[in-house]
Motif scaffolding. Structure first.
Motif, mmCIF file in Angstrom:
data_model
loop_
_atom_site.group_PDB
_atom_site.id
_atom_site.type_symbol
_atom_site.label_atom_id
_atom_site.label_comp_id
_atom_site.label_asym_id
_atom_site.label_seq_id
_atom_site.Cartn_x
_atom_site.Cartn_y
_atom_site.Cartn_z
ATOM 1 N N GLY A 96 22.663 25.342 -35.084
ATOM 2 C CA GLY A 96 23.185 25.188 -33.743
ATOM 3 C C GLY A 96 22.443 24.066 -33.046
ATOM 4 N N VAL A 97 22.614 23.950 -31.748
ATOM 5 C CA VAL A 97 21.897 22.950 -30.951
ATOM 6 C C VAL A 97 20.483 23.456 -30.710
ATOM 7 N N SER A 98 19.485 22.657 -31.069
ATOM 8 C CA SER A 98 18.096 23.081 -30.867
ATOM 9 C C SER A 98 17.776 23.134 -29.378
ATOM 10 N N SER A 99 16.791 23.946 -29.031
ATOM 11 C CA SER A 99 16.383 24.052 -27.624
ATOM 12 C C SER A 99 15.845 22.721 -27.112
ATOM 13 N N VAL A 100 15.241 21.932 -27.994
ATOM 14 C CA VAL A 100 14.726 20.625 -27.578
ATOM 15 C C VAL A 100 15.877 19.688 -27.223
ATOM 16 N N ALA A 101 16.883 19.628 -28.090
ATOM 17 C CA ALA A 101 18.046 18.781 -27.803
ATOM 18 C C ALA A 101 18.737 19.237 -26.514
ATOM 19 N N ALA A 102 18.868 20.551 -26.343
ATOM 20 C CA ALA A 102 19.513 21.076 -25.148
ATOM 21 C C ALA A 102 18.720 20.745 -23.890
ATOM 22 N N ALA A 103 17.386 20.857 -23.953
ATOM 23 C CA ALA A 103 16.559 20.578 -22.780
ATOM 24 C C ALA A 103 16.662 19.116 -22.362
ATOM 25 N N PHE A 104 16.597 18.203 -23.330
ATOM 26 C CA PHE A 104 16.747 16.785 -22.981
ATOM 27 C C PHE A 104 18.151 16.492 -22.457
ATOM 28 N N ALA A 105 19.146 17.173 -23.019
ATOM 29 C CA ALA A 105 20.505 16.985 -22.525
ATOM 30 C C ALA A 105 20.632 17.429 -21.071
ATOM 31 N N ARG A 106 19.957 18.521 -20.710
ATOM 32 C CA ARG A 106 20.047 19.028 -19.334
ATOM 33 C C ARG A 106 19.508 18.024 -18.320
ATOM 34 N N VAL A 107 18.508 17.212 -18.729
ATOM 35 C CA VAL A 107 17.928 16.244 -17.792
ATOM 36 C C VAL A 107 18.444 14.830 -18.036
#
Length: 411
Positions: A96-107
């Protein structure tokens, strides 16, 4: 086959993720989010070893196993443990989408130039040193190593923390705070990733290779002309090359450069990925170190003061370079040798200071060795001919203790 499915961080699980599974293993929230086949055994992940033993029983009988994990299970996740136990050829991994990728995407930031450090079940100091050394870091948190602890360790550093909690869930929160604000909060247990940013440098140039630039253009053991210095008072590149080899600076390390002078060793260690504290007693030397660090695009914390007194206020280092000291050299080396986790390297022009420095290392339990460096450089002469110009001899002494390799860092 063992099917490993990444969930969360905005990745909806396929409806048939557990179809025909006879054993489903995962965290409680992941198990509650999928429909389990009638009669399937359900194992809530807690301690890893008993869960793997149960998986082994099913695999030995040829029965279908599904493992549910967070985000990308191959990124600091359960795929490593499963591959070591059962072999990668038996795994069907569906990330799935890693939490790191998701966090950078959020910002709204790219992360091809980020460093990722895991503090989950590992020493927090490694993640802290990576945050000090690099402008864009993602830290995977764990019990006792969350945003409060990270913020407390980074109070003196010019960083912004983005705390991403419960990504992909209804309770998701993404908050931008200073390290001091993070240290003062109770963040609970839902935190998954913290971004540590030097916002002035968070957006770099377009890249074709992912990861931070180590060591950057020019390699290492740079020529003296690459640094501002006073009256040739700088560690020569031949000496610096061997000193760097013995120091072994790497991401996650903290290096002291004591008696930094121009800061050439400090800058080179920072270019190789380490967090660096330079100690210098002269005001003009302090400004020179800062200017050289800025010119090479690295972070070096500069402490104005005299060793060994000022060392007591610093975090324990992994490696130390001592390039000055005068009559105080034995006490400086002794203080450094007591606190260094891996190695102390000392450069001396005065041969009569070698025995005392060596004794200080041995008394601290370090294994000591050294070499006298004498080099001659090519120099032009009139008539288009060349001679050898001798440089001043320098004795390089080092003391080392056993040290395991840093874990939990991904470039």
């Amino acid at each position: 086959m063992i099917t490993v499915v990444g969930m969360g961080a905005g990745t909806p699980p396929p409806e048939d993720v557990a179809a025909d599974a006879e054993l489903v293993v995962g965290g409680r929230r992941h198990l509650d989010a999928v429909r389990l086949p009638e009669g399937a055994e359900r194992v809530v992940l807690g301690a890893l070893a008993p869960a793997l033993d149960t998986v082994a029983e099913y695999v030995a009988k040829g029965r279908r196993v599904v493992v549910l994990a967070s985000g990308d299970p191959g990124f600091f996740g359960i795929v490593r443990a499963l591959a070591e136990r059962f072999g990668p050829e038996r795994l069907d991994v569906r990330p799935g989408v890693s939490s790191v990728a998701a966090a950078f995407a959020r910002v709204g930031l790219p992360w091809d130039d980020a460093v990722v450090a895991s503090a989950h079940g590992r020493e927090l100091r490694t993640a802290v040193n990576v945050c000090r050394a690099h402008p864009k870091v993602a830290v995977l948190t764990g019990p006792g190593a969350g945003p409060a602890e990270l913020g407390a360790a980074l109070r003196a550093d010019p960083r912004v923390l983005v705390v991403a909690s419960a990504l992909g869930s209804a309770e998701e929160r993404v908050e931008r705070v200073t390290p001091a604000e993070a240290a003062a909060r109770d963040w609970g247990a839902a935190v998954s990733v913290v971004l540590c940013l030097d916002e002035a440098r968070a957006l770099g140039p377009v890249r074709s290779v992912a990861g931070p630039r180590w060591p950057g253009p020019g390699g290492w053991a740079l020529d003296e002309t690459e640094f501002a210095h006073r009256d040739s008072m700088i560690t020569k590149f031949e000496v610096r090359a061997l000193a760097l080899a013995r120091l072994g600076p790497r991401p996650g390390d903290l290096v002291w450069d004591v008696g930094a002078g121009s800061g050439s060793v400090a800058v080179e260690c920072a270019r190789l990925g380490a967090a660096v504290t330079a100690v210098e007693k002269t005001p003009d030397g302090v400004e020179r170190v800062r200017a050289n660090a800025a010119a090479h695009g690295v972070d070096v914390r500069v402490v104005h003061g005299a060793a060994p007194t000022v060392l007591s206020d610093l975090d324990d280092p992994d490696a130390v370079f001592v390039g000055g000291g005068g009559r105080e050299l034995p006490s400086i080396v002794a203080a450094c040798a007591r606190r260094a986790r891996r190695v102390v390297v000392v450069a001396m022009a005065a041969l009569d200071r070698v025995p005392a420095a060596r004794r200080a290392m041995l008394d601290a339990g370090l294994e000591c060795d050294g070499v006298l460096l004498q080099s001659s450089r090519l120099a032009p002469l009139p008539g288009d001919v060349t001679r050898l110009a001798a440089t001043n001899p320098v004795f390089l002494l080092w003391g080392a203790r056993p040290h395991s390799r840093t874990e939990g860092v991904a470039p």
